[in-house]
Design an enzyme around this catalytic site. Sequence first.
Site, PDB file in Angstrom:
ATOM      1  N   CYS A  51      28.782  39.440  41.939  1.00  0.00           N
ATOM      2  CA  CYS A  51      29.439  39.157  43.214  1.00  0.00           C
ATOM      3  C   CYS A  51      30.431  38.000  43.065  1.00  0.00           C
ATOM      4  O   CYS A  51      30.516  37.351  42.015  1.00  0.00           O
ATOM      5  CB  CYS A  51      28.400  38.836  44.287  1.00  0.00           C
ATOM      6  SG  CYS A  51      27.619  37.217  44.094  1.00  0.00           S
ATOM      7  N   GLU A 108      -0.173  40.591  31.934  1.00  0.00           N
ATOM      8  CA  GLU A 108      -0.412  41.961  32.381  1.00  0.00           C
ATOM      9  C   GLU A 108      -0.705  42.854  31.186  1.00  0.00           C
ATOM     10  O   GLU A 108      -0.070  42.736  30.137  1.00  0.00           O
ATOM     11  CB  GLU A 108       0.801  42.525  33.131  1.00  0.00           C
ATOM     12  CG  GLU A 108       1.059  41.939  34.503  1.00  0.00           C
ATOM     13  CD  GLU A 108       2.206  42.631  35.202  1.00  0.00           C
ATOM     14  OE1 GLU A 108       2.505  43.809  34.869  1.00  0.00           O
ATOM     15  OE2 GLU A 108       2.828  42.011  36.087  1.00  0.00           O
ATOM     16  N   GLU A 156       8.620  39.019  36.252  1.00  0.00           N
ATOM     17  CA  GLU A 156       9.492  39.753  35.323  1.00  0.00           C
ATOM     18  C   GLU A 156      10.980  39.607  35.681  1.00  0.00           C
ATOM     19  O   GLU A 156      11.679  40.585  35.939  1.00  0.00           O
ATOM     20  CB  GLU A 156       9.102  41.236  35.296  1.00  0.00           C
ATOM     21  CG  GLU A 156       7.699  41.474  34.777  1.00  0.00           C
ATOM     22  CD  GLU A 156       7.322  42.947  34.724  1.00  0.00           C
ATOM     23  OE1 GLU A 156       6.414  43.305  33.955  1.00  0.00           O
ATOM     24  OE2 GLU A 156       7.953  43.760  35.447  1.00  0.00           O
ATOM     25  N   CYS A 187      24.085  39.707  38.414  1.00  0.00           N
ATOM     26  CA  CYS A 187      24.872  39.976  39.616  1.00  0.00           C
ATOM     27  C   CYS A 187      26.332  39.637  39.342  1.00  0.00           C
ATOM     28  O   CYS A 187      26.634  38.656  38.647  1.00  0.00           O
ATOM     29  CB  CYS A 187      24.344  39.155  40.785  1.00  0.00           C
ATOM     30  SG  CYS A 187      25.282  39.361  42.315  1.00  0.00           S
ATOM     31  N   HIS A 194      -1.030  54.085  38.388  1.00  0.00           N
ATOM     32  CA  HIS A 194      -1.110  53.143  37.273  1.00  0.00           C
ATOM     33  C   HIS A 194      -2.555  52.701  37.089  1.00  0.00           C
ATOM     34  O   HIS A 194      -3.306  52.550  38.052  1.00  0.00           O
ATOM     35  CB  HIS A 194      -0.217  51.931  37.569  1.00  0.00           C
ATOM     36  CG  HIS A 194       0.006  51.034  36.397  1.00  0.00           C
ATOM     37  ND1 HIS A 194      -0.987  50.239  35.851  1.00  0.00           N
ATOM     38  CD2 HIS A 194       1.119  50.795  35.663  1.00  0.00           C
ATOM     39  CE1 HIS A 194      -0.483  49.554  34.840  1.00  0.00           C
ATOM     40  NE2 HIS A 194       0.789  49.866  34.700  1.00  0.00           N
TER      41      HIS A 194
END
Length: 685
Positions: free
Chosen positions: A163, A314, A156, A161, A365
């Site tokens: 940075c 899933e 997933e 970011c 879950h």
Amino acid sequence: MIQRYPPINPRFPHFLHGGDYNPDQWPEEVWAEDMRLMKLANCNAMSVGIFAWARLEPEEGRYDFSWLDRVMDLLAENGAYAVLATPSGARPAWLSQKYPEVLRVRSDRGRNLHGIRHNHCMTSPVYRQKTQAINRALAERYKDHPALLVWHISNEYNGECHCDLCQAAFRNWLKKKYDNDLDKLNKAWWTSFWSHTYTDWEQIESPSPIGEPILHGLNLDWKRYSNDQTIDFFLNEIQPLRELTPNVPVTTNFMGLFPGLNYPKFAQYVDVVSWDNYPVWHTTGSDWRLAAQVSFIHDQNRSMKGGKPFMLMESTPSNTNWQPIPKLKRPGMHKLSSLQAVAHGSDTVQYFQWRKSRGSAEKFHGAVVDHVGHEHTRVFKDVSELGAILRQLDPVIGTTVHPDVAIYLDWENRWAIEDMQALGRDRRNYTDTVIAHYLPFWKRGIPVDVIAEEAEISQYKLVIVPMLYMLKPGVAERIRAFVKNGGTLVMTYWSGIVDENDLCFLGGWPGNGLREVLGIWDEETDTITPEERNRVLPVPGNELGLSGGFEARDYFALIHAEGARVLATFGNDFYAGRPALTVNDFGKGQAYYVASRNDEAFMDSFFGKLAERLDLLRALPAELPEGVTAQLRSDGQNRFIFVMNFNPAPATVDLGAASYRSLLSGQSVTGPLGLPAYGVEILQA
């Protein structure tokens, strides 16, 4: 001509059925019991090692694969396979401690601490080197292992970011896009507004709440860059796998309509699309409406690779603990919702998770094996029953559908709509609007492809384009050619407004030549309050045979007919009597324009008329009761029709005199087909 696709991996030409298996969380004495239970549950494929980096590499450079060797051997000895994961989704603490550059920086320029998942910089050379090293070690060790079937890359992917490494990479991405020409960038972003003109590349920074958050061109390009950087990180991950295991397919699990990544673009780089499906069954007031939304996403995943079957990577066999209302699946829903994925093109049914974790965030879950640890549970029996059904469905493997209908859902258009300062803030609802245009076809059992702007459309009879605010290069030209060559187009309000840089078209909307195709000029758009309504009134004797009146809300395009015929007008407000629905002949085809956000009755009536007129492909030539749909897969000779009842009460479908064979019972089926609550039947024709 429809042809059957090869299996996901030709070594196993059957449905994959299994789940996320985390033996690294359990003592070895549990593993043998897992193998026994897997056989009882009719499971044959386990996703292994997804978050196991700390166990695989407990300290830098020291790998411990001994436990995974035993797990892989156990799977092979018990006739099962591994969807073997690379572990980059959650790195070990030693890596964060020694190399803090791998920690992600937020848009407010603060650096995260070690924790959760996907809290890593995808630009960091250190993180890229470390992930590629462990992936190479995995590929070298298991490249010839009989259990290895599919590579599950990370998990997933998401996030961005900010940075210094990512700032530099972003600037380099921009230089490449704009030919190292700041003037081109300034023009594309319209930086002269508010004196934002850049005079040096180093002045450009990613969007930030403490800096520049509302320069639309910057925001859009940052999302594109972040998407490309994620794909580039993925390609870095799979390089050793491609080298050492060229015949083992790679995938990474997408997340439905997750807005952060452009999945149609990402899908070009995976061998098979996979996604994680977690609907909130029994909590929305209408399971069948929720089912239509899930069907839409299944279709979108099938469409991303031109109809190639995908993987349901899933799902939950019972409930999802992190949802607001983690309600259990009612009897029948597990089989129905799993076969729903198959009906729309999945060649797998997989779960998170196999055995419930004893601790941490997802210990409650849903799982195949509950904390009680044995097979005598309702959920285990549901899973076992489904596994037995999947073993009967080998003829369906690799089959697909080629619909007559396509609907646009474009990620970059979505980004631009969500970022714009127009149409208010709380009701733009782009994806919901697209799904509303899909629903009439789901009700009728008419297959639909869900496509991005870049897709080829010449093969369809009907193309539906809701709220295509942004027109990227080549899109208007493809639409124009489609209609000119005999296709039928439906376009709505708020379409053809800006180019790929979010710059408004000049000379009248819809822009870039679509005004001529549609035969209308969209002068301005009215946004009304949530409580207000208007009326759409069909013109007497209109060529579609629309009658009565329909309710409209939210948005109203004030259009002028420039050659188009007016089929309906607005009933209220100062634009009463102005066109609300038009059709224009262009070349051999026709282009409809829907000028407002209309109610479900309009959608059903309008698209029902078009479906009849165009004789669109249907899964089943029968009237379907409310809450029942039929979906089609075919190999070009055999048709496999999934008839699904998403109601909590029985339903009946009249099949008429046609005769089918049930793939579930093997019996001949004709006449009235009774479906129990949450029932499903699979017919072969």
